[in-house]
Design an enzyme around this catalytic site. Structure first.
Site, PDB file in Angstrom:
ATOM      1  N   GLY A  38      -7.556  12.756 -16.926  1.00 32.95           N
ATOM      2  CA  GLY A  38      -8.210  11.562 -16.437  1.00 32.95           C
ATOM      3  C   GLY A  38      -9.713  11.652 -16.341  1.00 32.95           C
ATOM      4  O   GLY A  38     -10.321  12.662 -16.667  1.00 32.95           O
TER       5      GLY A  38
ATOM      6  N   VAL B 213     -13.275  10.608 -13.895  1.00 27.73           N
ATOM      7  CA  VAL B 213     -13.737  10.472 -12.519  1.00 27.73           C
ATOM      8  C   VAL B 213     -15.029   9.656 -12.518  1.00 27.73           C
ATOM      9  O   VAL B 213     -15.948   9.947 -13.297  1.00 27.73           O
ATOM     10  CB  VAL B 213     -13.970  11.857 -11.886  1.00 27.73           C
ATOM     11  CG1 VAL B 213     -14.442  11.705 -10.448  1.00 27.73           C
ATOM     12  CG2 VAL B 213     -12.703  12.696 -11.949  1.00 27.73           C
TER      13      VAL B 213
ATOM     14  N   LYS C 289     -10.692   8.479  -9.292  1.00 28.26           N
ATOM     15  CA  LYS C 289     -10.118   9.326 -10.338  1.00 28.26           C
ATOM     16  C   LYS C 289      -8.983   8.558 -11.008  1.00 28.26           C
ATOM     17  O   LYS C 289      -7.985   8.223 -10.378  1.00 28.26           O
ATOM     18  CB  LYS C 289      -9.595  10.632  -9.724  1.00 28.26           C
ATOM     19  CG  LYS C 289      -9.054  11.627 -10.727  1.00 28.26           C
ATOM     20  CD  LYS C 289      -8.693  12.937 -10.016  1.00 28.26           C
ATOM     21  CE  LYS C 289      -8.232  13.995 -10.994  1.00 28.26           C
ATOM     22  NZ  LYS C 289      -7.920  15.277 -10.305  1.00 28.26           N
TER      23      LYS C 289
ATOM     24  N   ILE D  70     -18.591  10.550 -13.886  1.00 27.22           N
ATOM     25  CA  ILE D  70     -19.187  11.837 -13.545  1.00 27.22           C
ATOM     26  C   ILE D  70     -18.335  13.008 -14.012  1.00 27.22           C
ATOM     27  O   ILE D  70     -18.747  14.166 -13.879  1.00 27.22           O
ATOM     28  CB  ILE D  70     -19.434  11.954 -12.021  1.00 27.22           C
ATOM     29  CG1 ILE D  70     -18.151  11.703 -11.227  1.00 27.22           C
ATOM     30  CG2 ILE D  70     -20.536  11.006 -11.595  1.00 27.22           C
ATOM     31  CD1 ILE D  70     -18.307  11.898  -9.728  1.00 27.22           C
TER      32      ILE D  70
ATOM     33  N   GLY E 200     -11.415  14.971 -17.765  1.00 32.47           N
ATOM     34  CA  GLY E 200     -10.530  16.106 -17.996  1.00 32.47           C
ATOM     35  C   GLY E 200      -9.369  15.697 -18.869  1.00 32.47           C
ATOM     36  O   GLY E 200      -9.340  14.595 -19.422  1.00 32.47           O
TER      37      GLY E 200
ATOM     38  N   ASP F 110      -5.795  26.606  -8.407  1.00 32.87           N
ATOM     39  CA  ASP F 110      -6.996  26.512  -9.243  1.00 32.87           C
ATOM     40  C   ASP F 110      -8.252  26.553  -8.372  1.00 32.87           C
ATOM     41  O   ASP F 110      -9.148  25.711  -8.500  1.00 32.87           O
ATOM     42  CB  ASP F 110      -6.962  25.247 -10.096  1.00 32.87           C
ATOM     43  CG  ASP F 110      -7.934  25.310 -11.273  1.00 32.87           C
ATOM     44  OD1 ASP F 110      -8.364  26.434 -11.628  1.00 32.87           O
ATOM     45  OD2 ASP F 110      -8.262  24.252 -11.839  1.00 32.87           O
TER      46      ASP F 110
END
Length: 199
Positions: A27, A29, A44, A21, A24, A136
């Site tokens: 890694g 997810v 993750k 889904i 990045g 973030d």
């Protein structure tokens, strides 16, 4: 690692992988199901560039400390011997992200805005008390948990987070620039800059 290859067996001997889904720099997810409890989770993996491992390991250390109703709980973590990858396992929030809510609804009512601020503000206050900056805070990292007709908002993704002693400032520039407090680039990040991002 390809999606087909990574789905060959249980992760950490327990979690059956579903579809990917997200992906990045550090890694991927995946949706997954806990084979021991038959409930949905999110796995993750660290399967990105090797120089992305330090922030990933930092996230692992951070999220295992947190126990708060407005932070997505980390349920498990470890090195998976079958896939030869580090993995974090999180509870799965079922209401989608704040970003998705903004796209679908175009705007939130004053009550809904207030609920987001209260819930995520509480999560940030708790993290700051633990000595952790998020760095973030953005709509993609705020998830909805539906509880009947009520929505509870949860903060997630502490990949840019770091421990910070009281009164200290995080000097490295990280996070999403469009939500970053103006002083971060020149003076560094503090709990107040997390609060700015939420606002």
């Amino acid at each position: 690692m390809g999606e087909a290859a990574i789905k060959q067996s249980l992760v950490l001997g327990r979690y059956l992988l579903g579809t990917r889904i997200g992906i990045g720099t550090s890694g991927s997810v995946f949706r997954a199901t806990d084979s021991q409890g038959d409930h949905d989770v999110v796995v993750k993996f660290f399967d990105g560039e090797q120089d992305g491992f330090p922030p990933w390991a930092s996230e692992l250390r951070l999220v295992m400390r947190f126990k708060h109703r407005n932070i997505v709980p980390c349920l498990d973590a470890g090195f998976d011997e079958v896939h030869k990858l580090w993995a974090l396992v999180f509870a799965r929030a079922r209401g989608g992200s704040l970003r998705r809510a903004l796209v679908e609804r175009k705007t939130l009512t004053p009550h809904q805005c207030g609920q987001v601020l209260l819930d995520v503000g509480a999560a940030l206050s708790y993290a700051h008390e633990q000595g952790v900056l998020h760095r973030d805070v953005k709509p993609e990292n705020i998830l909805a948990e539906q509880e009947g007709v009520q929505t509870r908002w949860l903060l997630t993704d502490f990949g840019a987070g770091r421990f910070l002693s009281r009164g200290a400032v995080a000097r490295t520039l990280t996070g999403s620039t469009e939500y970053m407090a103006p002083e971060v680039a020149l003076e560094g990040a503090t709990p107040a800059s997390d609060q700015f991002s939420l606002g």
